[in-house]
Design an enzyme around this catalytic site. Structure first.
Site, PDB file in Angstrom:
ATOM      1  N   HIS A 123      63.102 -41.488  -5.167  1.00 35.85           N
ATOM      2  CA  HIS A 123      63.675 -42.608  -4.640  1.00 35.85           C
ATOM      3  C   HIS A 123      63.393 -43.003  -3.173  1.00 35.85           C
ATOM      4  CE1 HIS A 123      66.457 -39.618  -3.002  1.00 35.85           C
ATOM      5  NE2 HIS A 123      66.365 -38.859  -4.204  1.00 35.85           N
TER       6      HIS A 123
ATOM      7  N   HIS B  90      73.168 -46.330  -0.320  1.00 35.58           N
ATOM      8  CA  HIS B  90      73.637 -45.727  -1.411  1.00 35.58           C
ATOM      9  C   HIS B  90      73.979 -44.307  -1.266  1.00 35.58           C
ATOM     10  CE1 HIS B  90      69.304 -44.930  -1.029  1.00 35.58           C
ATOM     11  NE2 HIS B  90      69.379 -43.879  -2.020  1.00 35.58           N
TER      12      HIS B  90
END
Length: 379
Positions: free
Chosen positions: A303, A62
């Site tokens: 994250h 990502h």
């Protein structure tokens, strides 16, 4: 929650390395108009900062936080690499989930993947998948890898007068939680259970089973079956091999003559023992000197990268370290497991409570606090 569609899946891909794979995935995200063309640079930069490999053959490339303005719509592109892609450090990815996230939606995806990432056998199933539907089922957790067992499948100190009642209660627990049908209960009460010693008994059936699970029933009464004491009964409903790991743990406990540890356990301890987790002690057994609470300062929560930094810090110490998100469900998990930590769904401002037990517990909490206050690698 991640809602996958067959259009999100691209089968039979091949790549020379992970950066080649990421470029292909970024191209799919661009083709779907989820991101602008420059988003690929953020994905490559993220990978250079820290590996996005999660485990069990799954990677989640990502973009960086400064490329989120290039995200048009939150979404994913999933590429399947049946031959595998070297993702560094000896890790091989068979499925890579490219994430386009405008905010911290990827934390929800990570949380959803937790069960898949912690289950044995997922990696091989992903590698051998032949259809989009099979990959979706695996990533959504629709394929059962672990037997169902939680507090709803435990009945302690039931006033049973005989083994038939014990079997009926155990079977009803499995029926009521959706693991089996009514006919399963009728079948299980006709069977003869196996004595595992010290009043612990085992019974099972594969008839009219919907999902593999187990139940545990103990009795407060002084009853017998075939001349042997009855203290507790473990019942299995099996329609696949998901129960084999639990059965192996029971076998090990019986071999070690630790049946009493199951008979005397409370619900939380039973779940931990039979799932192979660390047995939690009550709060009265823990020293308040070994509990600390820290607030997460990272703008986008825990994250992959800051989560990995936190886990790496915890792993430096021998103590058993558990962490709970006080702004979440407050359930404590192993702080040395990246998947467990990410599954807490920690966002900016959330408070994490750490409990450490061991000779270096105080040093561990101090180091973890310093790491969190310094931003876990994100400044």
């Amino acid at each position: 929650m991640l809602k996958l569609d067959t259009s999100d899946i691209t089968l039979s891909q091949a790549a020379d390395n992970k950066f080649d794979a990421i470029k292909r995935i970024a191209s799919s995200l661009t083709d779907k108009n989820l991101v602008q063309s420059g988003y690929v640079d953020g994905m490559l930069n993220r990978e250079n900062q820290n590996s996005t490999f999660l485990g069990n053959g799954i990677a989640i490339p990502h973009g960086t936080t400064d490329t989120r303005n290039m995200v048009n719509t939150t979404g994913v592109a999933v590429h399947h690499f049946p031959q595998g892609v070297d993702w560094g450090d000896g890790n091989v990815a068979y499925v890579a989930i490219g994430i386009a996230a405008k905010s911290d939606e990827h934390l929800g995806i990570l949380k959803q993947l937790t069960k898949v990432l912690s289950a044995d056998g997922v990696e091989q199933r992903l590698r051998d998948a032949k259809s989009e539907q099979e990959i979706i089922a695996l990533l959504n957790g629709d394929v059962q890898f672990e037997a169902e067992f939680d507090a709803s499948l435990i009945q302690l100190q039931f006033p049973a007068s005989d083994m038939v009642q014990m079997c009926a209660v155990a079977g009803s627990l499995l029926k009521n939680t959706g693991c089996a049908e009514n006919a399963f209960v009728a079948d299980i009460v006709t069977k003869s259970p196996t004595h595992l010693g010290k009043g612990l008994w085992l019974i099972g059936s594969d008839q009219h089973v919907l999902r593999t699970g187990l139940s545990f029933v103990s009795t407060i009464n002084d009853c017998e079956y075939q001349g042997q004491k009855v203290h507790a009964l473990i019942a299995f409903a099996a329609c696949n091999n998901a129960h084999l790991d639990v059965l192996q743990r029971i076998t090990e406990l019986v071999f070690q003559q630790k049946q009493q540890s199951l008979i005397d356990a409370n619900a939380k301890q039973l779940i931990a023992l039979l799932k192979g987790e660390v047995v939690e002690h009550s709060s009265s057994d823990q020293s308040t000197d070994n509990i600390a609470t820290f607030k997460i300062k990272n703008a986008h929560g825990l994250h992959a990268r800051p989560g990995a930094m936190l886990v790496a810090e915890a792993k430096k110490f021998e103590s058993n370290i558990r962490v709970a998100n006080l702004d979440g469900d407050s359930k404590a998990v192993n702080a040395k497991s990246l998947m467990k930590v990410i599954a807490l769904g920690v966002k900016h401002g959330h408070q994490l409570q750490f409990t450490a037990e061991g000779h270096d517990a105080a040093q561990a909490l101090e180091a973890i606090g310093c790491a969190i206050n310094s931003g876990l690698g994100e400044g």
